[in-house]
Each structure stands twice: as C-alpha cells, then as structure tokens.
Scaffold this motif. Structure first.
Motif, PDB file in Angstrom:
ATOM      1  N   ARG A   1      -9.090  11.157   1.912  1.00 48.89           N
ATOM      2  CA  ARG A   1      -8.530   9.826   1.676  1.00 48.89           C
ATOM      3  C   ARG A   1      -7.098   9.731   2.207  1.00 48.89           C
ATOM      4  O   ARG A   1      -6.709   8.712   2.774  1.00 48.89           O
ATOM      5  CB  ARG A   1      -8.575   9.493   0.181  1.00 48.89           C
ATOM      6  CG  ARG A   1      -8.241   8.040  -0.105  1.00 48.89           C
ATOM      7  CD  ARG A   1      -8.510   7.672  -1.547  1.00 48.89           C
ATOM      8  NE  ARG A   1      -7.668   8.427  -2.448  1.00 48.89           N
ATOM      9  CZ  ARG A   1      -7.819   8.456  -3.769  1.00 48.89           C
ATOM     10  NH1 ARG A   1      -8.801   7.767  -4.345  1.00 48.89           N
ATOM     11  NH2 ARG A   1      -7.018   9.161  -4.526  1.00 48.89           N
TER      12      ARG A   1
ATOM     13  N   GLU B   1      -9.523  -4.719  -9.121  1.00 48.67           N
ATOM     14  CA  GLU B   1      -8.818  -3.546  -9.636  1.00 48.67           C
ATOM     15  C   GLU B   1      -8.258  -3.832 -11.023  1.00 48.67           C
ATOM     16  O   GLU B   1      -7.985  -4.982 -11.366  1.00 48.67           O
ATOM     17  CB  GLU B   1      -7.644  -3.176  -8.720  1.00 48.67           C
ATOM     18  CG  GLU B   1      -8.043  -2.546  -7.398  1.00 48.67           C
ATOM     19  CD  GLU B   1      -8.148  -1.023  -7.467  1.00 48.67           C
ATOM     20  OE1 GLU B   1      -8.270  -0.453  -8.572  1.00 48.67           O
ATOM     21  OE2 GLU B   1      -8.112  -0.410  -6.392  1.00 48.67           O
TER      22      GLU B   1
ATOM     23  N   TYR C   1       1.889  -0.862  -3.944  1.00 51.86           N
ATOM     24  CA  TYR C   1       2.482  -0.683  -5.268  1.00 51.86           C
ATOM     25  C   TYR C   1       3.754  -1.493  -5.433  1.00 51.86           C
ATOM     26  O   TYR C   1       4.029  -2.000  -6.530  1.00 51.86           O
ATOM     27  CB  TYR C   1       2.721   0.806  -5.526  1.00 51.86           C
ATOM     28  CG  TYR C   1       1.457   1.465  -6.018  1.00 51.86           C
ATOM     29  CD1 TYR C   1       1.250   1.669  -7.372  1.00 51.86           C
ATOM     30  CD2 TYR C   1       0.440   1.826  -5.142  1.00 51.86           C
ATOM     31  CE1 TYR C   1       0.083   2.230  -7.847  1.00 51.86           C
ATOM     32  CE2 TYR C   1      -0.737   2.377  -5.601  1.00 51.86           C
ATOM     33  CZ  TYR C   1      -0.914   2.586  -6.954  1.00 51.86           C
ATOM     34  OH  TYR C   1      -2.080   3.118  -7.415  1.00 51.86           O
TER      35      TYR C   1
ATOM     36  N   SER D   1      -3.619  -0.090 -11.437  1.00 49.55           N
ATOM     37  CA  SER D   1      -3.808   0.902 -10.383  1.00 49.55           C
ATOM     38  C   SER D   1      -4.986   1.808 -10.699  1.00 49.55           C
ATOM     39  O   SER D   1      -4.964   3.007 -10.426  1.00 49.55           O
ATOM     40  CB  SER D   1      -2.544   1.703 -10.185  1.00 49.55           C
ATOM     41  OG  SER D   1      -2.099   2.177 -11.435  1.00 49.55           O
TER      42      SER D   1
ATOM     43  N   ARG E   1      -3.463  -8.322  -5.092  1.00 47.44           N
ATOM     44  CA  ARG E   1      -2.937  -6.973  -4.882  1.00 47.44           C
ATOM     45  C   ARG E   1      -2.829  -6.656  -3.399  1.00 47.44           C
ATOM     46  O   ARG E   1      -1.910  -5.989  -2.940  1.00 47.44           O
ATOM     47  CB  ARG E   1      -3.870  -5.958  -5.555  1.00 47.44           C
ATOM     48  CG  ARG E   1      -3.323  -4.548  -5.636  1.00 47.44           C
ATOM     49  CD  ARG E   1      -4.348  -3.597  -6.209  1.00 47.44           C
ATOM     50  NE  ARG E   1      -5.366  -3.271  -5.229  1.00 47.44           N
ATOM     51  CZ  ARG E   1      -5.310  -2.243  -4.398  1.00 47.44           C
ATOM     52  NH1 ARG E   1      -4.288  -1.421  -4.436  1.00 47.44           N
ATOM     53  NH2 ARG E   1      -6.277  -2.034  -3.523  1.00 47.44           N
TER      54      ARG E   1
ATOM     55  N   GLY F   1      -9.551   6.359 -13.110  1.00 43.40           N
ATOM     56  CA  GLY F   1      -8.706   6.897 -12.056  1.00 43.40           C
ATOM     57  C   GLY F   1      -8.212   8.261 -12.513  1.00 43.40           C
ATOM     58  O   GLY F   1      -8.375   8.613 -13.690  1.00 43.40           O
ATOM     59  N   THR F   2      -7.623   9.019 -11.616  1.00 46.48           N
ATOM     60  CA  THR F   2      -7.156  10.361 -11.977  1.00 46.48           C
ATOM     61  C   THR F   2      -6.170  10.315 -13.137  1.00 46.48           C
ATOM     62  O   THR F   2      -6.270  11.077 -14.093  1.00 46.48           O
ATOM     63  CB  THR F   2      -6.474  11.012 -10.760  1.00 46.48           C
ATOM     64  OG1 THR F   2      -7.461  11.157  -9.754  1.00 46.48           O
ATOM     65  CG2 THR F   2      -5.880  12.362 -11.115  1.00 46.48           C
TER      66      THR F   2
ATOM     67  N   LYS G   1      -4.144   4.221   0.228  1.00 45.84           N
ATOM     68  CA  LYS G   1      -3.248   4.524  -0.895  1.00 45.84           C
ATOM     69  C   LYS G   1      -1.819   4.552  -0.360  1.00 45.84           C
ATOM     70  O   LYS G   1      -1.277   5.605  -0.058  1.00 45.84           O
ATOM     71  CB  LYS G   1      -3.656   5.857  -1.523  1.00 45.84           C
ATOM     72  CG  LYS G   1      -3.319   5.962  -2.992  1.00 45.84           C
ATOM     73  CD  LYS G   1      -3.996   7.164  -3.624  1.00 45.84           C
ATOM     74  CE  LYS G   1      -3.568   7.350  -5.062  1.00 45.84           C
ATOM     75  NZ  LYS G   1      -4.193   6.383  -5.984  1.00 45.84           N
TER      76      LYS G   1
ATOM     77  N   ASN H   1      -9.597   1.705 -10.976  1.00 44.34           N
ATOM     78  CA  ASN H   1     -10.811   0.943 -10.650  1.00 44.34           C
ATOM     79  C   ASN H   1     -11.479   0.456 -11.933  1.00 44.34           C
ATOM     80  O   ASN H   1     -11.321   1.046 -13.005  1.00 44.34           O
ATOM     81  CB  ASN H   1     -11.808   1.816  -9.872  1.00 44.34           C
ATOM     82  CG  ASN H   1     -11.522   1.907  -8.371  1.00 44.34           C
ATOM     83  OD1 ASN H   1     -12.308   2.462  -7.627  1.00 44.34           O
ATOM     84  ND2 ASN H   1     -10.405   1.368  -7.903  1.00 44.34           N
TER      85      ASN H   1
ATOM     86  N   SER I   1     -11.692   4.932  -5.464  1.00 44.61           N
ATOM     87  CA  SER I   1     -11.327   5.925  -6.481  1.00 44.61           C
ATOM     88  C   SER I   1     -12.324   7.080  -6.497  1.00 44.61           C
ATOM     89  O   SER I   1     -13.532   6.876  -6.583  1.00 44.61           O
ATOM     90  CB  SER I   1     -11.302   5.235  -7.848  1.00 44.61           C
ATOM     91  OG  SER I   1     -11.517   6.150  -8.895  1.00 44.61           O
ATOM     92  N   ILE I   2     -11.800   8.285  -6.479  1.00 44.73           N
ATOM     93  CA  ILE I   2     -12.654   9.475  -6.540  1.00 44.73           C
ATOM     94  C   ILE I   2     -13.278   9.587  -7.933  1.00 44.73           C
ATOM     95  O   ILE I   2     -14.428   9.973  -8.087  1.00 44.73           O
ATOM     96  CB  ILE I   2     -11.821  10.724  -6.181  1.00 44.73           C
ATOM     97  CG1 ILE I   2     -11.348  10.607  -4.726  1.00 44.73           C
ATOM     98  CG2 ILE I   2     -12.627  12.012  -6.389  1.00 44.73           C
ATOM     99  CD1 ILE I   2     -10.150  11.471  -4.379  1.00 44.73           C
ATOM    100  N   THR I   3     -12.525   9.185  -8.939  1.00 46.65           N
ATOM    101  CA  THR I   3     -13.072   9.174 -10.305  1.00 46.65           C
ATOM    102  C   THR I   3     -14.255   8.208 -10.378  1.00 46.65           C
ATOM    103  O   THR I   3     -15.297   8.523 -10.955  1.00 46.65           O
ATOM    104  CB  THR I   3     -11.986   8.707 -11.307  1.00 46.65           C
ATOM    105  OG1 THR I   3     -10.767   9.396 -11.020  1.00 46.65           O
ATOM    106  CG2 THR I   3     -12.414   8.965 -12.732  1.00 46.65           C
TER     107      THR I   3
ATOM    108  N   LEU J   1      -9.151   0.246  -3.726  1.00 49.60           N
ATOM    109  CA  LEU J   1      -8.886   1.636  -3.389  1.00 49.60           C
ATOM    110  C   LEU J   1     -10.091   2.469  -3.821  1.00 49.60           C
ATOM    111  O   LEU J   1     -10.464   2.433  -5.003  1.00 49.60           O
ATOM    112  CB  LEU J   1      -7.620   2.069  -4.133  1.00 49.60           C
ATOM    113  CG  LEU J   1      -6.877   3.340  -3.727  1.00 49.60           C
ATOM    114  CD1 LEU J   1      -7.567   4.592  -4.240  1.00 49.60           C
ATOM    115  CD2 LEU J   1      -6.680   3.449  -2.223  1.00 49.60           C
TER     116      LEU J   1
HETATM  117  C1  LIG Z   1      -5.236   6.138  -6.807  1.00 50.32           C
HETATM  118  C2  LIG Z   1      -5.783   4.809  -7.195  1.00 50.32           C
HETATM  119  C3  LIG Z   1      -6.952   4.665  -7.962  1.00 50.32           C
HETATM  120  C4  LIG Z   1      -7.680   5.828  -8.572  1.00 50.32           C
HETATM  121  O1  LIG Z   1      -8.221   6.723  -7.654  1.00 50.32           O
HETATM  122  P1  LIG Z   1      -8.661   8.172  -8.116  1.00 50.32           P
HETATM  123  O2  LIG Z   1      -9.090   8.845  -6.879  1.00 50.32           O
HETATM  124  O3  LIG Z   1      -9.769   8.008  -9.080  1.00 50.32           O
HETATM  125  O4  LIG Z   1      -7.470   8.797  -8.745  1.00 50.32           O
HETATM  126  C5  LIG Z   1      -7.414   3.379  -8.208  1.00 50.32           C
HETATM  127  N1  LIG Z   1      -6.768   2.287  -7.758  1.00 50.32           N
HETATM  128  C6  LIG Z   1      -5.635   2.393  -7.036  1.00 50.32           C
HETATM  129  C7  LIG Z   1      -4.957   1.157  -6.563  1.00 50.32           C
HETATM  130  C8  LIG Z   1      -5.103   3.648  -6.732  1.00 50.32           C
HETATM  131  O5  LIG Z   1      -3.980   3.734  -6.010  1.00 50.32           O
END
Ligand SMILES: *Cc1c(COP(=O)(O)O)cnc(C)c1O
Length: 336
Positions: free
Chosen positions: A80, A218, A187, A221, A172, A281-282, A182, A223, A244-246, A242
C-alpha cells in the motif's frame, strides 16, 4: 525495564530510543540505519512541506504469550505504501527493505513492546517524504523513508465500548482524487471536520461518497462495516476510500464464520438494514458504532452502551490472530 503504565496508554507520541532512516538520492536508496535522533533537518524547499508530497503507513507489533513478537500482514502495508508513492510520483521502497526496517525498529525498541495481556501494542509509523532544494511544483529531487514507533493503547477513548459519530458536511477526498492513497493531504483536510465532530461530542465524523452524498465511505480515519439483520458482513466499495488491511482481514474472517461478506453500497438512508456497525483500522482495531447522527436524525444500531455479538466475535478472532493466540490464514502472522 522501562517505566510505563501499560494499562494507561492512550494514542500519544512517546519518544522511543531508535528509529530507522534511509535516504534516496541519484536514483537509489542508501542502506538505511537506526538512529537515536528523533528530529530531521530538511531543506526549506522540500516538497513535503509545500506540496504535500508525503505518504505514510501504520501497523503494530504484538507481544505474544510466549514473549515473542509478531507483525500483522506487513507485506500489505509495504504494497500500500508503494501504491501511495506511485500516486505521488515518489520512489518505491522495496518490500524486503520495508520489512527488514520494521524488524530492526521493533528489535531495537524491544523493551517498549507492551507485555502480553495488557491489550497495548507497539505502533509503527513508516513514512516517505519528498525533500531537497525545490520551489516549483515538481517531484522532489531526494526522499527520506523512515520508521519510528511508540507503545499505544486504544485509539478511541472508549476502546471496545460503542461511541457515536456524525455525518460530515465536508468531503474527505475527491471522486478521482487521492482518497485511496494514505497521504498526509487527506488528513490535513480532515482536521476541521474532525474538530467540528468532537465539539459536538461525537467520536469522529462519517464521510459520505463525494459524488452523490448518499453512501457511507469512511468513519473518520477508519473504514466502516455493518452486519445486516440477515447476518451479512458489508463494507463500502469505492475508489475514494482507503483500502484498510483490517477491513480486508475482517471480510475473510466473516467468511470463515460462514457469513456472506461483501463490499457494496451502504446507503445512509438505509441504516435500518443493519443490526450492528463498527469502524475498523489498525489504530481503532474494531470500534463499535453506537449511533450515527445524520442531520436531525439519530440512528442507533445495536446499542449505545453494549457491543453486538457478531462485532465481538470478529474482534476476538482478529485480536486472537494478531496476538498469536490463534492460528490465522497463511502469511498473516510474521514473527520479528
Ligand atoms: C490507515 C487508514 C485506515 C485503516 O487502514 P488499516 O490498514 O486497517 O490500518 C482507514 N481509513 C483511512 C483514511 C486510513 O488512513
């Protein structure tokens, strides 16, 4: 031993002893090294300062019961970061270099990886910035890739207790803009909407799709995901959110549980379809959403005070894998 109250950690900057830094110049990366210096000195014309040529990542190191340390799907963060870099015309950071640097930072700051059972983790922040003498709108002549880290507790104050969100009047990201990357710019533009949500006592704001303003994109920050009344796991599909890996991990875990797991539309006018909802998200892991304020309507999902059973089950399975208590799908758990 370091003197930290692991149970009281929030999501705040703490200076840990070592960070990794590598410089890109004349078309190639240097070897990279660990340093104790938590400041960087860059040219005043650096593109990261003026034109937002910056992208970052966020992932965690988890202390296992046996004392060893795991990363969770770091290859996905590497991929990513490189997608974000490509979007901003920055050089690729090879996956091997990225993962090796993560391991160096975790090992060098090992004392700061919170003990198993506290729920706290070591948060890792890789970032890539354009630096060097410049004034026009061009890609930078040089780049810095760095990773620093700090122990963290929960991102949202409530942790696993539900919190409320409010639909924002702002977008956003643009429909064909940088929403899927990212990057710092996304932000900067989220600070005011976030501030307005906090002033009204909400955890954060919900962004709708910038094209039609009818669908959830979103949650601040993080998902969005919802569990429908007929037990489907649904998360929004859009080119401006974005990835999200989670979120992608939860899609797979929901399938493991025999649920139908889909990326699709989540219409803000159809929240009644959902029995439960959450942000993922993480940093947030999974944060249950109590209710959503949309204009003068307030919609409560499962409960404003309790976590729904499916959300809880997903959380337990995800964190079970992350902390190494349970075996996850191949490649998810990477020992440092
Ligand atoms: C980093 C981020 C996420 C979460 O992504 P993960 O990979 O799950 O940590 C979600 N939305 C936004 C805008 C982000 O920047």
């Amino acid at each position: 031993m370091v003197n930290i109250k692991w149970d009281e950690l929030g999501f705040d900057y703490i200076k840990t002893p070592y960070r990794y830094i590598s410089y890109w110049k004349d078309g190639k990366w240097d070897e990279g090294r660990l340093t104790e210096d938590n400041t960087i000195t860059i040219n005043e014309g650096s593109t990261c300062l003026h034109y937002g040529q910056e992208c970052f990542e966020g992932l965690k190191a988890y202390r296992r019961k046996d004392g060893k340390i795991n990363l969770f799907r770091p290859d996905r963060n590497s991929q990513r970061l490189n997608k974000s870099a490509e979007r901003l015309l920055m050089p690729e950071v090879p996956e091997e270099k990225f993962i090796e640097a993560l391991k160096q930072v975790v090992n060098a700051n090992e004392e700061y990886v919170p003990p198993y059972g506290t729920g706290a983790t070591l948060y890792l922040r890789p970032y890539l910035i354009g630096v060097g003498p410049n004034i026009g709108v061009h890609p930078a002549p040089e780049y810095i890739f760095s990773i620093f880290c700090m122990p963290v507790g929960p991102y949202f104050k409530g942790g696993m207790t539900p919190t409320n969100f409010i639909v924002s009047e702002y977008d956003r990201a643009a429909p064909r803009g940088t929403g899927a990357a990212k990057v710092g710019g996304n932000y900067a533009s989220s600070l005011l909407p976030g501030h307005e949500a906090h002033e009204r006592k909400f955890s954060d704001c919900i962004y709708l799709d910038p094209e039609t303003h009818t669908k959830i994109e979103e949650v601040g920050s993080a998902n969005f995901f919802g569990i429908t009344k007929d037990n489907q796991f649904i998360t929004p599909k859009s080119p401006s959110i974005l990835p999200s890996i989670t979120k992608y991990s939860l899609l797979e875990l929901a399938k493991e549980f025999g649920m139908e797991a889909i990326e699709g539309d989540v219409f803000i006018d159809h929240l009644d379809d959902f029995a439960e909802a959450g942000a993922c998200g993480t940093a947030a892991v999974i944060s249950p959403i109590g209710g959503i304020q949309n204009g003068d309507k307030f919609h409560v999902f499962y409960s404003e005070t309790e976590t729904g059973p499916v959300t809880q089950k997903l959380y337990d399975r995800l964190t079970g894998i992350q902390f190494g208590d349970e075996q996850g799908p191949a490649g998810w758990q990477v020992e440092v």
